[in-house]
Design an enzyme around this catalytic site. Sequence first.
Site, PDB file in Angstrom:
ATOM      1  N   SER A 101     -18.493  41.258  30.587  1.00 41.85           N
ATOM      2  CA  SER A 101     -18.430  40.772  31.778  1.00 41.85           C
ATOM      3  C   SER A 101     -19.167  41.566  32.849  1.00 41.85           C
ATOM      4  O   SER A 101     -19.701  42.777  32.495  1.00 41.85           O
ATOM      5  CB  SER A 101     -17.101  40.787  32.523  1.00 41.85           C
ATOM      6  OG  SER A 101     -16.954  40.353  33.728  1.00 41.85           O
ATOM      7  N   TYR A 140      -8.758  44.834  34.079  1.00 40.79           N
ATOM      8  CA  TYR A 140     -10.047  44.224  33.247  1.00 40.79           C
ATOM      9  C   TYR A 140     -11.022  44.737  33.457  1.00 40.79           C
ATOM     10  O   TYR A 140     -11.863  44.713  32.194  1.00 40.79           O
ATOM     11  CB  TYR A 140      -9.904  42.737  34.520  1.00 40.79           C
ATOM     12  CG  TYR A 140     -10.759  41.645  33.754  1.00 40.79           C
ATOM     13  CD1 TYR A 140     -10.512  41.102  32.650  1.00 40.79           C
ATOM     14  CD2 TYR A 140     -11.989  41.670  34.274  1.00 40.79           C
ATOM     15  CE1 TYR A 140     -11.424  39.960  32.257  1.00 40.79           C
ATOM     16  CE2 TYR A 140     -12.885  40.596  33.891  1.00 40.79           C
ATOM     17  CZ  TYR A 140     -12.522  39.905  33.064  1.00 40.79           C
ATOM     18  OH  TYR A 140     -13.520  38.856  32.290  1.00 40.79           O
TER      19      TYR A 140
END
Length: 274
Positions: free
Chosen positions: A142, A155
């Site tokens: 990401s 995350y």
Amino acid sequence: MNVQGKTALVTGASRGIGRAIALELAKQNVKRLLLVARNRQRLAEVATEVEALGVEVVILALDLAQPVEVNIAIAQAWRNHGPIHLLINCAGVAHQAPFLQSRLPNVQEEIAINLMGMYTMTRLVARRMATQREGTIVNVSSLMGKVAAPTMATYSATKYAILGFTQALRGELATHNIRVIALLPSLTDTDMVRDLQWFRWVMPTTSQKVAQALVTGLQKESPEILVGWQSHLAVWCNRIAPWLLEKILLMAAPLSKDRQKRYLRFKQAGVTLR
């Protein structure tokens, strides 16, 4: 890599980016798709779409947090359907909360799926790719694997770890003729993020654009595929002026305005906010 005529395995294929990647690979005339996710019903729906494009589909309803189950399924799939040429580790979960309000079960789930699930699948497939001396592995990280942000600490940690894992494997597996690639989408409008509080000023991309960027990156043999102009701008800013990006992220984060002002005031004074 030309995916035409190849066999690909996609985890997290029941929705979002994984689903879009599966459909895009089918449009690129991949020979066979092995679709992995926990929800069999959703997988069946994606399989119907893929089959309509003339591609053979195999459904594997698996929980990546269960390594024994995954091991057995991959061994059977390899035996029954032949070698896998392309592995795309896309399965992931995201929980959003200020760190002091984070819940341990959510943290454990993110680590189990985003990191350990990817490790389990990669270990099983890479060993077989090494034997056949051919393969490509794509690990979906990401933008938060490059630029961490408030309220997304765990995350971001898993996505940073994926980049490190990918970089290490790229060197190790090159001698076995296995390419290892990182895909780094920015905020993508999927089911996973719709319940999250979005960051201000961030324009979400679509899962279809992420899938198309992946196919283009595979053709160009890019080691890292960064998706979207906002991602390139954020990474550039983090290299040139990380202090500026940190302030921008804090202002954009879904924290209370009073807390943001306090944080900036204390940080400028060199005091830790508690």
